[in-house]
Write a protein that holds these residues in place. Structure first.
Motif, PDB file in Angstrom:
ATOM      1  N   ASP A  78       0.852  -1.191   0.000  1.00  0.00           N
ATOM      2  CA  ASP A  78       0.000   0.000   0.000  1.00  0.00           C
ATOM      3  C   ASP A  78       0.888   1.241   0.000  1.00  0.00           C
ATOM      4  O   ASP A  78       1.660   1.454   0.941  1.00  0.00           O
ATOM      5  N   PRO A  79       0.826   2.082  -1.027  1.00  0.00           N
ATOM      6  CA  PRO A  79       1.712   3.266  -1.062  1.00  0.00           C
ATOM      7  C   PRO A  79       1.466   4.247   0.073  1.00  0.00           C
ATOM      8  O   PRO A  79       2.382   4.963   0.491  1.00  0.00           O
ATOM      9  N   GLU A  80       0.246   4.293   0.595  1.00  0.00           N
ATOM     10  CA  GLU A  80      -0.057   5.261   1.649  1.00  0.00           C
ATOM     11  C   GLU A  80       0.556   4.861   2.986  1.00  0.00           C
ATOM     12  O   GLU A  80       0.870   5.717   3.810  1.00  0.00           O
ATOM     13  N   ASN A  81       0.724   3.567   3.207  1.00  0.00           N
ATOM     14  CA  ASN A  81       1.270   3.069   4.472  1.00  0.00           C
ATOM     15  C   ASN A  81       2.657   2.462   4.284  1.00  0.00           C
ATOM     16  O   ASN A  81       3.074   1.592   5.055  1.00  0.00           O
ATOM     17  N   PHE A  82       3.367   2.917   3.279  1.00  0.00           N
ATOM     18  CA  PHE A  82       4.709   2.403   2.975  1.00  0.00           C
ATOM     19  C   PHE A  82       5.732   3.198   3.781  1.00  0.00           C
ATOM     20  O   PHE A  82       5.979   4.378   3.509  1.00  0.00           O
ATOM     21  N   THR A  83       6.328   2.579   4.789  1.00  0.00           N
ATOM     22  CA  THR A  83       7.244   3.264   5.698  1.00  0.00           C
ATOM     23  C   THR A  83       8.691   3.117   5.224  1.00  0.00           C
ATOM     24  O   THR A  83       8.994   2.403   4.262  1.00  0.00           O
ATOM     25  N   GLN A  84       9.595   3.786   5.942  1.00  0.00           N
ATOM     26  CA  GLN A  84      11.008   3.711   5.598  1.00  0.00           C
ATOM     27  C   GLN A  84      11.560   2.313   5.849  1.00  0.00           C
ATOM     28  O   GLN A  84      12.451   1.846   5.116  1.00  0.00           O
ATOM     29  N   GLU A  85      11.041   1.608   6.855  1.00  0.00           N
ATOM     30  CA  GLU A  85      11.478   0.231   7.095  1.00  0.00           C
ATOM     31  C   GLU A  85      11.100  -0.664   5.912  1.00  0.00           C
ATOM     32  O   GLU A  85      11.888  -1.538   5.508  1.00  0.00           O
ATOM     33  N   ASP A  86       9.917  -0.439   5.355  1.00  0.00           N
ATOM     34  CA  ASP A  86       9.508  -1.211   4.170  1.00  0.00           C
ATOM     35  C   ASP A  86      10.401  -0.900   2.975  1.00  0.00           C
ATOM     36  O   ASP A  86      10.746  -1.795   2.190  1.00  0.00           O
ATOM     37  N   ILE A  87      10.784   0.370   2.835  1.00  0.00           N
ATOM     38  CA  ILE A  87      11.675   0.747   1.721  1.00  0.00           C
ATOM     39  C   ILE A  87      13.021   0.053   1.860  1.00  0.00           C
ATOM     40  O   ILE A  87      13.563  -0.506   0.893  1.00  0.00           O
ATOM     41  N   ASP A  88      13.599   0.064   3.073  1.00  0.00           N
ATOM     42  CA  ASP A  88      14.897  -0.587   3.274  1.00  0.00           C
ATOM     43  C   ASP A  88      14.816  -2.087   3.007  1.00  0.00           C
ATOM     44  O   ASP A  88      15.737  -2.675   2.414  1.00  0.00           O
ATOM     45  N   ARG A  89      13.732  -2.698   3.437  1.00  0.00           N
ATOM     46  CA  ARG A  89      13.568  -4.134   3.212  1.00  0.00           C
ATOM     47  C   ARG A  89      13.458  -4.442   1.717  1.00  0.00           C
ATOM     48  O   ARG A  89      14.068  -5.410   1.228  1.00  0.00           O
ATOM     49  N   CYS A  90      12.707  -3.630   0.975  1.00  0.00           N
ATOM     50  CA  CYS A  90      12.548  -3.861  -0.457  1.00  0.00           C
ATOM     51  C   CYS A  90      13.847  -3.617  -1.222  1.00  0.00           C
ATOM     52  O   CYS A  90      14.189  -4.365  -2.152  1.00  0.00           O
ATOM     53  N   VAL A  91      14.582  -2.575  -0.840  1.00  0.00           N
ATOM     54  CA  VAL A  91      15.857  -2.291  -1.511  1.00  0.00           C
ATOM     55  C   VAL A  91      16.849  -3.414  -1.264  1.00  0.00           C
ATOM     56  O   VAL A  91      17.587  -3.837  -2.162  1.00  0.00           O
ATOM     57  N   ALA A  92      16.879  -3.940  -0.022  1.00  0.00           N
ATOM     58  CA  ALA A  92      17.777  -5.059   0.270  1.00  0.00           C
ATOM     59  C   ALA A  92      17.382  -6.317  -0.494  1.00  0.00           C
ATOM     60  O   ALA A  92      18.244  -7.139  -0.848  1.00  0.00           O
ATOM     61  N   TYR A  93      16.090  -6.466  -0.783  1.00  0.00           N
ATOM     62  CA  TYR A  93      15.627  -7.638  -1.545  1.00  0.00           C
ATOM     63  C   TYR A  93      15.919  -7.481  -3.040  1.00  0.00           C
ATOM     64  O   TYR A  93      16.344  -8.445  -3.709  1.00  0.00           O
ATOM     65  N   LEU A  94      15.712  -6.286  -3.573  1.00  0.00           N
ATOM     66  CA  LEU A  94      15.895  -6.075  -5.015  1.00  0.00           C
ATOM     67  C   LEU A  94      17.360  -5.919  -5.387  1.00  0.00           C
ATOM     68  O   LEU A  94      17.775  -6.309  -6.483  1.00  0.00           O
ATOM     69  N   PHE A  95      18.148  -5.315  -4.502  1.00  0.00           N
ATOM     70  CA  PHE A  95      19.564  -5.065  -4.791  1.00  0.00           C
ATOM     71  C   PHE A  95      20.416  -5.675  -3.673  1.00  0.00           C
ATOM     72  O   PHE A  95      20.966  -4.949  -2.845  1.00  0.00           O
ATOM     73  N   PRO A  96      20.507  -6.990  -3.611  1.00  0.00           N
ATOM     74  CA  PRO A  96      21.331  -7.601  -2.556  1.00  0.00           C
ATOM     75  C   PRO A  96      22.798  -7.228  -2.738  1.00  0.00           C
ATOM     76  O   PRO A  96      23.332  -7.243  -3.848  1.00  0.00           O
ATOM     77  N   SER A  97      23.433  -6.859  -1.644  1.00  0.00           N
ATOM     78  CA  SER A  97      24.820  -6.409  -1.697  1.00  0.00           C
ATOM     79  C   SER A  97      25.570  -7.014  -0.525  1.00  0.00           C
ATOM     80  O   SER A  97      25.080  -7.061   0.601  1.00  0.00           O
ATOM     81  N   GLY A  98      26.754  -7.507  -0.813  1.00  0.00           N
ATOM     82  CA  GLY A  98      27.602  -8.065   0.225  1.00  0.00           C
ATOM     83  C   GLY A  98      28.730  -7.139   0.626  1.00  0.00           C
ATOM     84  O   GLY A  98      29.700  -7.588   1.247  1.00  0.00           O
ATOM     85  N   LEU A  99      28.640  -5.852   0.266  1.00  0.00           N
ATOM     86  CA  LEU A  99      29.692  -4.908   0.609  1.00  0.00           C
ATOM     87  C   LEU A  99      29.740  -4.716   2.118  1.00  0.00           C
ATOM     88  O   LEU A  99      28.717  -4.606   2.785  1.00  0.00           O
ATOM     89  N   PHE A 100      30.950  -4.684   2.661  1.00  0.00           N
ATOM     90  CA  PHE A 100      31.102  -4.568   4.108  1.00  0.00           C
ATOM     91  C   PHE A 100      30.688  -3.193   4.599  1.00  0.00           C
ATOM     92  O   PHE A 100      30.021  -3.066   5.629  1.00  0.00           O
ATOM     93  N   ASP A 101      31.071  -2.165   3.860  1.00  0.00           N
ATOM     94  CA  ASP A 101      30.732  -0.804   4.258  1.00  0.00           C
ATOM     95  C   ASP A 101      29.278  -0.533   3.899  1.00  0.00           C
ATOM     96  O   ASP A 101      28.882  -0.588   2.731  1.00  0.00           O
ATOM     97  N   LYS A 102      28.471  -0.214   4.894  1.00  0.00           N
ATOM     98  CA  LYS A 102      27.052   0.005   4.656  1.00  0.00           C
ATOM     99  C   LYS A 102      26.802   1.259   3.819  1.00  0.00           C
ATOM    100  O   LYS A 102      25.786   1.355   3.132  1.00  0.00           O
TER     101      LYS A 102
END
Length: 385
Positions: A84-108
């Motif tokens: 739901d775009p209206e209830n899309f929080t920053q935690e949801d954004i971080d979770r989706c970005v980590a799922y779509l762009f998995p990265s193993g870089l040590f430096d966050k």
């Protein structure tokens, strides 16, 4: 003979003149290169020095445009993930970005992120001067006007409290036991947090001077009149005791409340049944605790939670323990007693027990013996022959 000698001398002079003319042309070319190189160096110095200009300034229009693009991107990302775009929080954004762009870089910081522009772009200072090019603030030329303004205000608060105390002394109403500011669960702003608040960099010495001045304000008996100003520069700590599992309070057939808990220490494990409105009797495996623990230190370990909470003689304790030695059994029963006692305490008292270390299990165990050694750390005596 003389004519031939004259021709040779003339030829020699002609060669010298030609060489001199060549040397002059070369030197003139070198001088022109030097002049042109100097001119280039001068033009580079006249260019704007971006490094000395400080951090890049972002206008309100730029930030507004970035916010609009962030909102559009967040809506697209939510639709892509079926959220739901209206209830899309920053935690949801971080979770989706980590799922779509998995990265193993040590430096966050090197990983792909999608944050609000207010978190990406640093805060910008407001305009410091007017149309007449005169600065608004009287501390502008100190270079740290926000910091020195804060120090000026803090010292003004100190003088105001001292003046209030002098008025109370003149009226005969002064008391050294005045109510103090409750600072339990709070800490001072860190240096980085203070810099974000002031929007300017400060040194470690400047930060120490600020903390010293605030501590001077808190040392005054009537500092509570400036409680709002003090708490503005403190941050509340996370209360870890809220995460502690409190055993449910039970009642027996007589309606007396009791609580049960377990504890471990090394290889010893024990359980405690704490009954309210008792006579203070304590039995361990059917034996009085004085006879079971003849060493005073072990008995102090067992009684310390009750002594800290002022509950000696209020509860009856029925304990059972097995395994380990006397010291580890006393540690296991102390942890079990502390956990059982939580059911009868308030949230503030639970936090006091946590800060005293009574709710933290001791993970230390005996270290194993190593092969080729006489013990865990001890080595065999080395002999040359």
């Amino acid at each position: 003979m003389a004519a031939s000698g004259g021709r040779k001398v003339g030829y020699f002079l002609w060669k010298c003149g030609h060489c001199c003319s060549n040397f002059n042309s070369v030197s003139s070319n070198i001088s022109r290169q030097v002049i042109s190189r100097q001119l280039c160096l001068t033009s580079s110095l006249l260019r704007k020095n971006l490094a000395a200009a400080g951090p890049e300034k972002f206008s309100d229009e730029f930030i507004k445009k970035q916010v609009e693009e962030f909102d559009i991107g967040k809506r697209h990302l939510a639709n892509m993930m079926g959220e739901d775009p209206e209830n899309f929080t920053q935690e949801d954004i971080d979770r989706c970005v980590a799922y779509l762009f998995p990265s193993g870089l040590f430096d966050k910081k090197a990983r792909p992120i999608m944050k609000h522009p207010d978190e990406i772009f640093p805060k910008q200072r407001a305009i410091q001067w007017g149309a007449d090019r005169r600065p608004f603030h009287f501390l502008f030329y100190t270079g740290k006007q926000a910091y020195y303004s804060l120090m000026h205000d803090t010292y003004g608060k100190v003088l105001a409290v001292e003046k209030h105390q002098d008025r109370l002394r003149a009226k005969g109403l002064y008391s050294s036991n005045a109510q103090q500011i409750s600072l339990a669960g709070y800490r001072w702003l860190l240096k980085e947090e203070l810099e974000d608040l002031l929007v300017e960099n400060i040194s470690v010495h400047d930060y120490a001077r600020f903390i010293q001045l605030m501590e001077r304000l808190l040392s005054l008996p009537y500092c509570s009149i400036e409680e709002a100003f003090v708490l503005r520069h403190r941050r509340q700590l996370e209360i870890l005791s809220s995460k502690e599992a409190v055993p449910a309070l039970q009642q027996d057939e007589r309606g007396v409340a009791f609580s049960t808990a377990e504890g471990r220490r090394k290889t010893a494990s024990g359980s405690v049944v704490l009954t309210d409105s008792g006579s203070g009797s304590i039995t361990i495996n059917g034996t009085n605790y004085v006879q079971y623990f003849p060493v005073l230190q072990d008995r102090e370990q067992l009684m310390f939670p009750l002594h800290l909470m002022g509950a000696l003689g209020r509860f009856d304790m029925v304990c059972s323990v097995s395994g380990g030695g006397r010291a580890s059994q006393a540690g296991a029963l102390r942890l079990a007693t502390s956990r059982a006692l939580l059911s009868f305490l308030s949230e503030g008292q639970v936090e006091v027990m946590r800060q005293a270390g009574l709710l933290t299990p001791d993970p230390r165990v005996r270290e194993r013996k190593k092969p080729g050694q006489s013990g865990a750390r001890k080595k065999f005596t080395w002999k040359k022959r």
